[in-house]
Write a protein that holds these residues in place. Structure first.
Motif, PDB file in Angstrom:
ATOM      1  N   SER A   1      10.965  21.148  -6.370  1.00 19.06           N
ATOM      2  CA  SER A   1      11.359  20.946  -7.768  1.00 19.06           C
ATOM      3  C   SER A   1      10.921  22.132  -8.605  1.00 19.06           C
ATOM      4  O   SER A   1       9.837  22.688  -8.399  1.00 19.06           O
ATOM      5  N   THR A   2      11.756  22.495  -9.544  1.00 18.69           N
ATOM      6  CA  THR A   2      11.447  23.627 -10.397  1.00 18.69           C
ATOM      7  C   THR A   2      12.063  23.430 -11.770  1.00 18.69           C
ATOM      8  O   THR A   2      12.797  22.465 -11.999  1.00 18.69           O
ATOM      9  N   SER A   3      11.758  24.345 -12.668  1.00 16.10           N
ATOM     10  CA  SER A   3      12.279  24.282 -14.034  1.00 16.10           C
ATOM     11  C   SER A   3      13.527  25.141 -14.161  1.00 16.10           C
ATOM     12  O   SER A   3      13.600  26.242 -13.599  1.00 16.10           O
ATOM     13  N   ALA A   4      14.492  24.642 -14.919  1.00 17.55           N
ATOM     14  CA  ALA A   4      15.727  25.399 -15.136  1.00 17.55           C
ATOM     15  C   ALA A   4      15.472  26.684 -15.896  1.00 17.55           C
ATOM     16  O   ALA A   4      16.251  27.632 -15.809  1.00 17.55           O
TER      17      ALA A   4
ATOM     18  N   LEU B   1      15.160  19.924 -15.342  1.00 22.04           N
ATOM     19  CA  LEU B   1      14.562  19.772 -14.016  1.00 22.04           C
ATOM     20  C   LEU B   1      15.606  20.024 -12.941  1.00 22.04           C
ATOM     21  O   LEU B   1      16.652  19.384 -12.926  1.00 22.04           O
ATOM     22  N   ARG B   2      15.308  20.961 -12.044  1.00 25.65           N
ATOM     23  CA  ARG B   2      16.176  21.245 -10.902  1.00 25.65           C
ATOM     24  C   ARG B   2      15.411  20.959  -9.626  1.00 25.65           C
ATOM     25  O   ARG B   2      14.235  21.293  -9.497  1.00 25.65           O
ATOM     26  N   SER B   3      16.101  20.374  -8.669  1.00 26.14           N
ATOM     27  CA  SER B   3      15.449  20.120  -7.381  1.00 26.14           C
ATOM     28  C   SER B   3      16.472  20.168  -6.269  1.00 26.14           C
ATOM     29  O   SER B   3      17.653  19.853  -6.464  1.00 26.14           O
ATOM     30  N   VAL B   4      15.994  20.582  -5.104  1.00 30.70           N
ATOM     31  CA  VAL B   4      16.836  20.629  -3.917  1.00 30.70           C
ATOM     32  C   VAL B   4      16.104  19.868  -2.825  1.00 30.70           C
ATOM     33  O   VAL B   4      14.880  19.957  -2.691  1.00 30.70           O
ATOM     34  N   ALA B   5      16.842  19.081  -2.045  1.00 29.81           N
ATOM     35  CA  ALA B   5      16.228  18.214  -1.033  1.00 29.81           C
ATOM     36  C   ALA B   5      17.000  18.261   0.272  1.00 29.81           C
ATOM     37  O   ALA B   5      18.207  18.541   0.292  1.00 29.81           O
ATOM     38  N   VAL B   6      16.293  17.962   1.355  1.00 27.37           N
ATOM     39  CA  VAL B   6      16.896  17.844   2.688  1.00 27.37           C
ATOM     40  C   VAL B   6      16.305  16.609   3.361  1.00 27.37           C
ATOM     41  O   VAL B   6      15.224  16.141   2.976  1.00 27.37           O
ATOM     42  N   PRO B   7      16.983  16.067   4.365  1.00 29.54           N
ATOM     43  CA  PRO B   7      16.486  14.852   5.035  1.00 29.54           C
ATOM     44  C   PRO B   7      15.448  15.145   6.102  1.00 29.54           C
ATOM     45  O   PRO B   7      15.354  16.261   6.628  1.00 29.54           O
TER      46      PRO B   7
ATOM     47  N   VAL C   1       6.641  28.842  -1.714  1.00 29.39           N
ATOM     48  CA  VAL C   1       7.626  28.937  -2.800  1.00 29.39           C
ATOM     49  C   VAL C   1       6.999  28.894  -4.180  1.00 29.39           C
ATOM     50  O   VAL C   1       7.681  29.124  -5.183  1.00 29.39           O
ATOM     51  N   ASP C   2       5.705  28.563  -4.242  1.00 26.92           N
ATOM     52  CA  ASP C   2       4.979  28.455  -5.513  1.00 26.92           C
ATOM     53  C   ASP C   2       5.654  27.465  -6.451  1.00 26.92           C
ATOM     54  O   ASP C   2       5.815  27.719  -7.645  1.00 26.92           O
ATOM     55  N   GLU C   3       6.047  26.329  -5.903  1.00 26.43           N
ATOM     56  CA  GLU C   3       6.648  25.261  -6.691  1.00 26.43           C
ATOM     57  C   GLU C   3       6.124  23.917  -6.198  1.00 26.43           C
ATOM     58  O   GLU C   3       5.524  23.819  -5.121  1.00 26.43           O
ATOM     59  N   SER C   4       6.371  22.878  -6.976  1.00 22.87           N
ATOM     60  CA  SER C   4       5.991  21.532  -6.577  1.00 22.87           C
ATOM     61  C   SER C   4       6.923  21.039  -5.474  1.00 22.87           C
ATOM     62  O   SER C   4       8.144  21.244  -5.540  1.00 22.87           O
ATOM     63  N   VAL C   5       6.367  20.403  -4.479  1.00 28.75           N
ATOM     64  CA  VAL C   5       7.163  19.858  -3.375  1.00 28.75           C
ATOM     65  C   VAL C   5       6.739  18.414  -3.141  1.00 28.75           C
ATOM     66  O   VAL C   5       5.588  18.037  -3.387  1.00 28.75           O
TER      67      VAL C   5
ATOM     68  N   VAL D   1       2.793  17.726  -3.485  1.00 25.84           N
ATOM     69  CA  VAL D   1       1.905  18.843  -3.799  1.00 25.84           C
ATOM     70  C   VAL D   1       2.409  19.452  -5.099  1.00 25.84           C
ATOM     71  O   VAL D   1       3.376  20.213  -5.107  1.00 25.84           O
ATOM     72  N   PRO D   2       1.791  19.119  -6.239  1.00 25.02           N
ATOM     73  CA  PRO D   2       2.242  19.659  -7.527  1.00 25.02           C
ATOM     74  C   PRO D   2       1.628  21.018  -7.800  1.00 25.02           C
ATOM     75  O   PRO D   2       0.488  21.287  -7.421  1.00 25.02           O
ATOM     76  N   THR D   3       2.385  21.885  -8.432  1.00 24.98           N
ATOM     77  CA  THR D   3       1.844  23.175  -8.857  1.00 24.98           C
ATOM     78  C   THR D   3       1.755  23.268 -10.369  1.00 24.98           C
ATOM     79  O   THR D   3       0.901  23.942 -10.911  1.00 24.98           O
ATOM     80  N   ARG D   4       2.653  22.610 -11.041  1.00 18.77           N
ATOM     81  CA  ARG D   4       2.651  22.583 -12.510  1.00 18.77           C
ATOM     82  C   ARG D   4       3.443  21.368 -12.956  1.00 18.77           C
ATOM     83  O   ARG D   4       4.260  20.840 -12.199  1.00 18.77           O
ATOM     84  N   ARG D   5       3.211  20.919 -14.153  1.00 18.49           N
ATOM     85  CA  ARG D   5       3.912  19.734 -14.642  1.00 18.49           C
ATOM     86  C   ARG D   5       5.288  20.137 -15.154  1.00 18.49           C
ATOM     87  O   ARG D   5       5.397  20.940 -16.081  1.00 18.49           O
ATOM     88  N   ILE D   6       6.318  19.573 -14.529  1.00 17.34           N
ATOM     89  CA  ILE D   6       7.677  19.954 -14.912  1.00 17.34           C
ATOM     90  C   ILE D   6       8.486  18.760 -15.401  1.00 17.34           C
ATOM     91  O   ILE D   6       9.660  18.891 -15.715  1.00 17.34           O
ATOM     92  N   MET D   7       7.843  17.579 -15.445  1.00 17.98           N
ATOM     93  CA  MET D   7       8.514  16.389 -15.969  1.00 17.98           C
ATOM     94  C   MET D   7       7.665  15.774 -17.078  1.00 17.98           C
ATOM     95  O   MET D   7       6.457  16.000 -17.154  1.00 17.98           O
ATOM     96  N   SER D   8       8.310  14.984 -17.915  1.00 15.88           N
ATOM     97  CA  SER D   8       7.597  14.333 -19.009  1.00 15.88           C
ATOM     98  C   SER D   8       6.685  13.225 -18.504  1.00 15.88           C
ATOM     99  O   SER D   8       5.735  12.840 -19.183  1.00 15.88           O
ATOM    100  N   VAL D   9       6.973  12.698 -17.311  1.00 10.31           N
ATOM    101  CA  VAL D   9       6.116  11.676 -16.716  1.00 10.31           C
ATOM    102  C   VAL D   9       5.329  12.291 -15.568  1.00 10.31           C
ATOM    103  O   VAL D   9       5.782  13.237 -14.922  1.00 10.31           O
ATOM    104  N   ARG D  10       4.159  11.744 -15.341  1.00  8.41           N
ATOM    105  CA  ARG D  10       3.315  12.230 -14.256  1.00  8.41           C
ATOM    106  C   ARG D  10       3.744  11.576 -12.950  1.00  8.41           C
ATOM    107  O   ARG D  10       3.848  10.347 -12.866  1.00  8.41           O
ATOM    108  N   ILE D  11       4.015  12.388 -11.939  1.00  7.40           N
ATOM    109  CA  ILE D  11       4.457  11.868 -10.644  1.00  7.40           C
ATOM    110  C   ILE D  11       3.248  11.739  -9.733  1.00  7.40           C
ATOM    111  O   ILE D  11       2.503  12.697  -9.530  1.00  7.40           O
ATOM    112  N   THR D  12       3.055  10.555  -9.174  1.00 14.01           N
ATOM    113  CA  THR D  12       1.988  10.301  -8.219  1.00 14.01           C
ATOM    114  C   THR D  12       2.576   9.575  -7.017  1.00 14.01           C
ATOM    115  O   THR D  12       3.748   9.190  -7.016  1.00 14.01           O
ATOM    116  N   ILE D  13       1.759   9.390  -6.003  1.00 12.93           N
ATOM    117  CA  ILE D  13       2.203   8.617  -4.849  1.00 12.93           C
ATOM    118  C   ILE D  13       2.546   7.205  -5.325  1.00 12.93           C
ATOM    119  O   ILE D  13       1.759   6.552  -5.999  1.00 12.93           O
TER     120      ILE D  13
END
Length: 272
Positions: free
Chosen positions: A239-242, A218-224, A116-120, A136-148
């Motif tokens: 997760s992707t950018s609007a 920020l847009r994101s879609v999730a499943v269980p 999908v060429d997006e962060s998951v 697995v980040p592809t680009r920074r899409i939030m103002s804060v850095r997401i890590t484990i």
């Protein structure tokens, strides 16, 4: 598929190292001789597919039969056939049972991100927060850095809503009663009744989309993700950018890929 094209013994025995125990290599080749297309084999067929002498194949089959990993048909002689027993699953179960959810999901997330060429990401629920366990980040899409280990309020995230929707009713009631629903953006759902209605929809449809409620744009879609009992144990999202993807594009392209990935992960989790 012909026997020469599917010779499970040749690859493993082709280039043994100096410390290789040849009898172990041959024994594993005998087990690998069986597959979905060849569930029952004669002694000669096992020897041919494992690329070992017939006498050696016979010794390995008798040993595996004594140990309960192989069963032989009634009788003896050239017409006797052999098949694996469910006990061979023990050989892989020790490995699978030692794996944690992050180790299981990571390779799947990497494949999904390339597709999908997006962060998951993957996350679990901890009280009223989600905690990232793989990403697995592809680009920074939030103002804060997401890590484990990064935490966000569950109620305002797609993975959080999937996880909340998977809770038993009593546990959800208790958690929401103790939760504060602050307005993180102008889009954030802060009304408890509206949030409960959305969680009902997520539970019924099996996915959640959050659009600008955690952070603007920020847009994101999730499943269980579910374990062998069917319980929701984690969630995965894209997760992707609007500014880059419309809601329609997220649902039409990213959601099906995400659901396929979740199904593949679920299949592995059911073995753990």
């Amino acid at each position: 598929m012909n026997d020469s094209a599917a010779d499970p013994g040749k690859d493993s025995a082709a280039a043994p190292g100096k410390d290789t125990i040849q009898s172990l290599v041959r024994g594993l080749a005998v087990i690998r001789a069986f597959d979905a297309e060849h569930p029952d084999l004669t002694l000669s067929e096992v020897a041919r597919r494992a690329a070992i002498p017939r006498a050696a194949a016979g010794r390995f089959l008798r040993t595996l039969e004594d140990l309960g990993y192989v069963r032989g048909s009634a009788g003896s002689g050239v017409g006797r056939t052999f098949a694996l027993t469910p006990r061979v699953l023990e050989l892989g179960f020790s490995y699978l049972s030692a794996l944690s959810i992050p180790e299981i999901v990571q390779p799947h997330l990497e494949r999904l991100s390339r597709e999908v060429d997006e962060s998951v990401s993957a996350a679990v629920l901890d009280d009223g927060d989600i905690v990232y366990i793989a990403r697995v980040p592809t680009r920074r899409i939030m103002s804060v850095r997401i890590t484990i280990g990064t935490r966000f309020p569950a109620f305002a995230t797609s993975m959080g809503r999937v996880l909340l929707a998977g809770l038993p009713a009593a546990a959800l009631d208790e958690l929401l009663a103790a939760s504060v629903l602050p307005s993180l953006t102008e889009r954030t759902v802060t009304d408890a009744a509206q949030l409960r209605a959305e969680l009902d929809r997520v539970r019924a449809e099996g996915w959640s989309l959050v659009d600008g409620e955690l952070e603007p744009g920020l847009r994101s879609v999730a499943v269980p993700l579910r374990d062998r009992r069917g319980d929701v144990v984690a969630a995965v999202n894209v997760s992707t950018s609007a500014t880059r993807d419309t809601v329609e594009h997220v649902l039409e392209r990213h959601l099906p890929a995400l659901q396929q990935t979740a199904a593949a992960i679920d299949a592995e989790l059911r073995l753990v």
